[in-house]
Design an enzyme around this catalytic site. Sequence first.
Site, PDB file in Angstrom:
ATOM      1  N   ASP A 244      36.978  38.194  38.232  1.00  0.00           N
ATOM      2  CA  ASP A 244      37.983  39.151  38.665  1.00  0.00           C
ATOM      3  C   ASP A 244      38.955  39.513  37.550  1.00  0.00           C
ATOM      4  OD1 ASP A 244      38.097  39.565  41.894  1.00  0.00           O
ATOM      5  OD2 ASP A 244      37.129  37.696  41.328  1.00  0.00           O
ATOM      6  N   ASN A 254      37.833  33.592  38.648  1.00  0.00           N
ATOM      7  CA  ASN A 254      36.750  33.970  39.561  1.00  0.00           C
ATOM      8  C   ASN A 254      36.890  33.150  40.826  1.00  0.00           C
ATOM      9  OD1 ASN A 254      34.360  35.568  40.069  1.00  0.00           O
ATOM     10  ND2 ASN A 254      33.171  33.686  39.879  1.00  0.00           N
TER      11      ASN A 254
END
Length: 354
Positions: A244, A254
């Site tokens: 992310d 993440n």
Amino acid sequence: MEELVIESVKLDDERDTLIVLDQTVLPTSESYLDLTTVEGVWEAIYELKVRGAPAIGIAAAYGVYLAVKQEDDSDRTGFIKAFDKAKTYLASSRPPAVNLFWALDRMADRLKKSAENQASVPEMKAALKEEAQKIRDEDEEVCKSIGEHALTLLKPDMGILTHCNAGTVATAKYGTALAPLYLGHEQGYNFRVYADETRPLLQGARLTAWELQKAGIDVTLICDNMASIVMKEQKIQAVLVGCDRVAANGDTANKIGTSGVAIMAKHYGIPFYVCAPMSTIDLECATGEEIEIELRSDEEVTEKWYETRMAPKDVSVYNPAFDVTDHTLITGIVTEKGIVYPDYKTGLKEIFRP
């Protein structure tokens, strides 16, 4: 391979509607939601009905366009104020997801340029729609490019471990970490994929296993705590995950559990690759220590997937949605422009050069 026909986010401009695949009800139901308000888009992002960094960005771009589409065509000042309000509101839905802010900022930049060129409100609306569609279409190209670069790191018949879901349901098409698996499948690589279930929201079990099986790819579902033994048994030759956010030093945020997988991969000498669109790379974020970690509700852990509650009533629960994988555990970061290797501080800057 079956044609990838899954569209997780789609604009129906004639009906002023954003259509999203509800990922919270997969795999038992392939259900699509019609979102007609900015509040509905916000909720869909927050509740993970639409999830995955690229898909979130696409949904936000379409969402902010729809939020102002019905504004008065004669009031330029009011239109811009309404856009700013909707942008700020949507930005609050998922703080760790850099694609959310990247997409909204890109929409804002397009609006600013239109306004500086003395565009009318209808012209500004058209510009926003065009930019949102570009964000979607470019993501498909980006994902395919990531897949092509990542595939150079893999060999036929490899065992691949993946965590969470970074597939076609999380993007416009192909996915990030799953893109090389789809492209390899087309070329007869015969990958054997092991998908972590990914507690507590089970994105691996519900989404990754579902879409890979749907595409005819050999996929085996494992519990998160089984990753070590499949590595020890030499069933895994590479780990592929999405993310992310990537910090300037290569730390990556993440889904929770990713850092543990990276630690195990390091122990067993297995390469650990992060597939990251350049839109997730945040050079203004020095290290992973600066990344805000979202805490989510207790119910996701204690009762969400159970017919009856499985934990003692009133027990304390700690439920961080993400963790940060230290850059020292990452073998390479795969972007649409190529693969970045350590030293990440240098490599990530270089990849942004023209």
